[in-house]
Enzyme design. Structure first.
Site, PDB file in Angstrom:
ATOM      1  N   SER A  66       0.858  -1.181   0.000  1.00 23.76           N
ATOM      2  CA  SER A  66       0.000   0.000   0.000  1.00 23.76           C
ATOM      3  C   SER A  66       0.893   1.230   0.000  1.00 23.76           C
ATOM      4  O   SER A  66       1.642   1.457   0.940  1.00 23.76           O
ATOM      5  CB  SER A  66      -0.905  -0.027   1.244  1.00 23.76           C
ATOM      6  OG  SER A  66      -1.642   1.176   1.331  1.00 23.76           O
TER       7      SER A  66
ATOM      8  N   LYS B 220      -1.248  -1.011  -4.335  1.00 23.98           N
ATOM      9  CA  LYS B 220      -2.405  -0.163  -4.022  1.00 23.98           C
ATOM     10  C   LYS B 220      -1.888   1.250  -3.831  1.00 23.98           C
ATOM     11  O   LYS B 220      -0.878   1.445  -3.160  1.00 23.98           O
ATOM     12  CB  LYS B 220      -3.076  -0.681  -2.749  1.00 23.98           C
ATOM     13  CG  LYS B 220      -3.959   0.309  -1.998  1.00 23.98           C
ATOM     14  CD  LYS B 220      -4.763  -0.392  -0.911  1.00 23.98           C
ATOM     15  CE  LYS B 220      -4.867   0.422   0.356  1.00 23.98           C
ATOM     16  NZ  LYS B 220      -5.616  -0.283   1.432  1.00 23.98           N
TER      17      LYS B 220
ATOM     18  N   LYS C 252      -2.883   5.294  -2.698  1.00 24.43           N
ATOM     19  CA  LYS C 252      -3.857   6.133  -2.013  1.00 24.43           C
ATOM     20  C   LYS C 252      -4.252   7.265  -2.950  1.00 24.43           C
ATOM     21  O   LYS C 252      -3.398   7.826  -3.649  1.00 24.43           O
ATOM     22  CB  LYS C 252      -3.239   6.697  -0.734  1.00 24.43           C
ATOM     23  CG  LYS C 252      -2.939   5.629   0.307  1.00 24.43           C
ATOM     24  CD  LYS C 252      -4.229   5.057   0.893  1.00 24.43           C
ATOM     25  CE  LYS C 252      -3.927   4.153   2.076  1.00 24.43           C
ATOM     26  NZ  LYS C 252      -5.169   3.642   2.701  1.00 24.43           N
TER      27      LYS C 252
ATOM     28  N   ASP D 290      -7.223   3.383  -3.111  1.00 31.71           N
ATOM     29  CA  ASP D 290      -7.939   3.522  -1.836  1.00 31.71           C
ATOM     30  C   ASP D 290      -8.141   5.003  -1.533  1.00 31.71           C
ATOM     31  O   ASP D 290      -7.166   5.753  -1.407  1.00 31.71           O
ATOM     32  CB  ASP D 290      -7.116   2.854  -0.714  1.00 31.71           C
ATOM     33  CG  ASP D 290      -7.864   2.799   0.617  1.00 31.71           C
ATOM     34  OD1 ASP D 290      -9.016   3.291   0.689  1.00 31.71           O
ATOM     35  OD2 ASP D 290      -7.292   2.263   1.588  1.00 31.71           O
TER      36      ASP D 290
ATOM     37  N   GLU E 177     -11.313   1.228  -3.464  1.00 34.11           N
ATOM     38  CA  GLU E 177     -11.605   1.015  -2.042  1.00 34.11           C
ATOM     39  C   GLU E 177     -12.184   2.277  -1.389  1.00 34.11           C
ATOM     40  O   GLU E 177     -11.618   3.354  -1.501  1.00 34.11           O
ATOM     41  CB  GLU E 177     -10.291   0.603  -1.354  1.00 34.11           C
ATOM     42  CG  GLU E 177     -10.429   0.191   0.101  1.00 34.11           C
ATOM     43  CD  GLU E 177      -9.088  -0.304   0.689  1.00 34.11           C
ATOM     44  OE1 GLU E 177      -8.147  -0.577  -0.093  1.00 34.11           O
ATOM     45  OE2 GLU E 177      -8.993  -0.406   1.922  1.00 34.11           O
TER      46      GLU E 177
ATOM     47  N   ASP F 140     -14.032  -0.773   3.114  1.00 34.14           N
ATOM     48  CA  ASP F 140     -13.137  -0.929   4.255  1.00 34.14           C
ATOM     49  C   ASP F 140     -13.855  -0.306   5.462  1.00 34.14           C
ATOM     50  O   ASP F 140     -14.591  -0.994   6.192  1.00 34.14           O
ATOM     51  CB  ASP F 140     -11.791  -0.244   3.930  1.00 34.14           C
ATOM     52  CG  ASP F 140     -10.797  -0.205   5.085  1.00 34.14           C
ATOM     53  OD1 ASP F 140     -11.154  -0.587   6.208  1.00 34.14           O
ATOM     54  OD2 ASP F 140      -9.637   0.229   4.883  1.00 34.14           O
TER      55      ASP F 140
ATOM     56  N   LYS G 143     -10.423  -6.292   8.171  1.00 39.57           N
ATOM     57  CA  LYS G 143      -9.420  -5.986   9.194  1.00 39.57           C
ATOM     58  C   LYS G 143     -10.022  -6.394  10.524  1.00 39.57           C
ATOM     59  O   LYS G 143     -11.104  -5.909  10.887  1.00 39.57           O
ATOM     60  CB  LYS G 143      -9.123  -4.480   9.245  1.00 39.57           C
ATOM     61  CG  LYS G 143      -8.444  -3.912   8.013  1.00 39.57           C
ATOM     62  CD  LYS G 143      -8.258  -2.398   8.137  1.00 39.57           C
ATOM     63  CE  LYS G 143      -7.640  -1.829   6.867  1.00 39.57           C
ATOM     64  NZ  LYS G 143      -7.653  -0.348   6.865  1.00 39.57           N
TER      65      LYS G 143
ATOM     66  N   GLY H 251      -4.561  -3.888   6.148  1.00 41.65           N
ATOM     67  CA  GLY H 251      -3.494  -3.688   7.127  1.00 41.65           C
ATOM     68  C   GLY H 251      -3.621  -2.347   7.808  1.00 41.65           C
ATOM     69  O   GLY H 251      -4.306  -1.449   7.305  1.00 41.65           O
TER      70      GLY H 251
END
Ligand code: OSB
Ligand code: MG
Length: 374
Positions: free
Chosen positions: A136, A162, A164, A189, A214, A239, A263, A291
């Site tokens: 990530s 991934k 952000k 995400d 996400e 998420d 998670k 995570g």
């Protein structure tokens, strides 16, 4: 039964090898609370993944410390607790505070494994011995810097990336990465930074062959994720919005997402995480393990969870060196050549603590014990 003799809470702050920036803020030192439970000669460890700031979750290390010390610990200290489900029943009167509860539940699983002579993976009946993982990547200075960061992680051997995103840093960033690396498994995400009105930018992402998008919208809004999913080809993945198996069922029934990020912290514990896994398996939705920049303790827990069969997309569980130059566990997790990480095989979580490292990164510690104990 496990008689709970002694509980220690340690507030940890560990420097990240590089700052991690998301739509909700920038982290340079990761805080967490290490929970140590002593029971009948055995020691169990848990990690509460609340961070210093209420950016991802309303919980912080400060609120978790309060809830742990003043509510959760008094409910279990000196008591005979049967297992993780029994623990959850005892704390059911506490509304919310999933990150705090999950940290303690993790320590119970560790104790349970040690008592029964099994690893967490064996307790969960996990099917695999290693977990496919990705990385990530936080927001960078510029789209060019992002491409460089991604290139470095690909060179390290990560086969799923991934990135952000946030409004103004979405299509440009993602298409830069996609153009440079046309073949990689790529996902984004947004950490709840968009409104449905701004969804026009998200529609442009539909052209980039992403594995998933996400959590674009509000953390408490499953309904508008449904509306957005109807306008996109790319699967949405929730998420922040999924706090329990009930939420997962609502999201599935509403067609608000096609994939779920699990998670254990966010949903209140490993038991609930497994329940969500099982529900998604039954309903035909793939899941993957998210995570929270965990220490070796939480990383071991995530790896054991991701051994379950429906964890079918690569996890946000990177190697220890991607986060920390030094960790509080003696064990460090390394990336295999096939972009996997081995699941620990030792009893319980399968990790041991480095007391000097715990001391070094400890900001505060309290020790709570039953009467008559030294
Ligand atoms: O949204 O998945 C998230 C880290 C902290 C809080 C929230 C998130 C993340 C990550 C990092 O994306 C995942 C990891 O490598 O641990
Ligand atoms: Mg996320």
């Amino acid at each position: 039964m496990m008689k709970i003799d002694h509980i220690t809470l340690t507030h940890i702050s560990m420097p990240l090898v590089s700052p991690f920036e998301t739509s909700f803020g920038r982290t340079t030192d990761r805080e967490c609370i290490l929970i140590t439970i002593q029971s009948e000669g055995l020691t169990g460890y848990g990690e509460c993944v609340a961070d210093r700031d209420p950016g991802y979750s309303y919980e912080t290390t400060g609120t978790a410390w309060h809830i742990l010390k003043d509510f959760i610990v008094p409910m279990i200290l000196g008591q005979d607790v049967k297992d993780a489900a029994d623990f959850q029943q005892r704390v059911a009167g506490i509304r919310g505070h999933h990150l705090a509860k999950a940290g303690v539940e993790m320590a119970f699983w560790d104790l349970l494994g040690k008592r029964e002579g099994k690893s967490l993976r064996e307790l969960f009946n996990g099917q695999r011995e290693k977990v496919a993982v990705g990385v990530s990547v936080g927001l960078q200075e510029s789209p060019e810097a992002l491409v460089q960061a991604v290139e470095k992680y690909l060179a390290n051997g990560y086969r799923r990336v991934k990135i952000k995103i946030k409004p103004g840093r979405d299509v440009g960033d993602a298409s830069g990465v996609r153009k440079t690396f046309p073949e990689i498994k790529l996902q984004v995400d947004a950490n709840s930074s968009y409104t449905l009105e701004a969804a026009q930018y998200l529609k442009l992402l539909d052209q980039l062959n992403l594995l998933l998008i996400e959590q674009p919208l509000f953390e408490d809004d499953i309904w508008e994720h449904h509306k957005l999913q109807q306008q996109l080809r790319t699967p949405l993945c929730l998420d922040e919005s999924i706090l329990s198996a009930r939420h997962a069922r609502y999201a599935i029934e509403m067609d608000a997402c096609r994939i779920i990020n699990i998670k254990a912290g966010r949903v209140g514990g490993l038991g609930e995480a497994i329940a969500i896994h099982d529900l998604c398996l039954e309903r035909g939705l793939p899941v993957w393990c998210g995570g929270m920049l965990e220490t070796g303790v939480g990383r071991a827990s995530n790896l054991a969870l991701a051994s379950l069969p429906n964890f079918s997309l690569p996890a946000d569980i990177s190697a220890s060196e991607r986060y920390y130059a030094q960790d509080i566990t003696n064990e460090r997790f390394v990336l295999n050549a096939d972009s996997t990480i081995d699941i620990p095989t030792g009893l319980g979580l399968g990790v041991t603590l480095d007391p000097a490292a715990v001391r070094k990164y400890s900001r505060a510690e309290i020790s709570l014990m039953t009467h008559g104990q030294a």
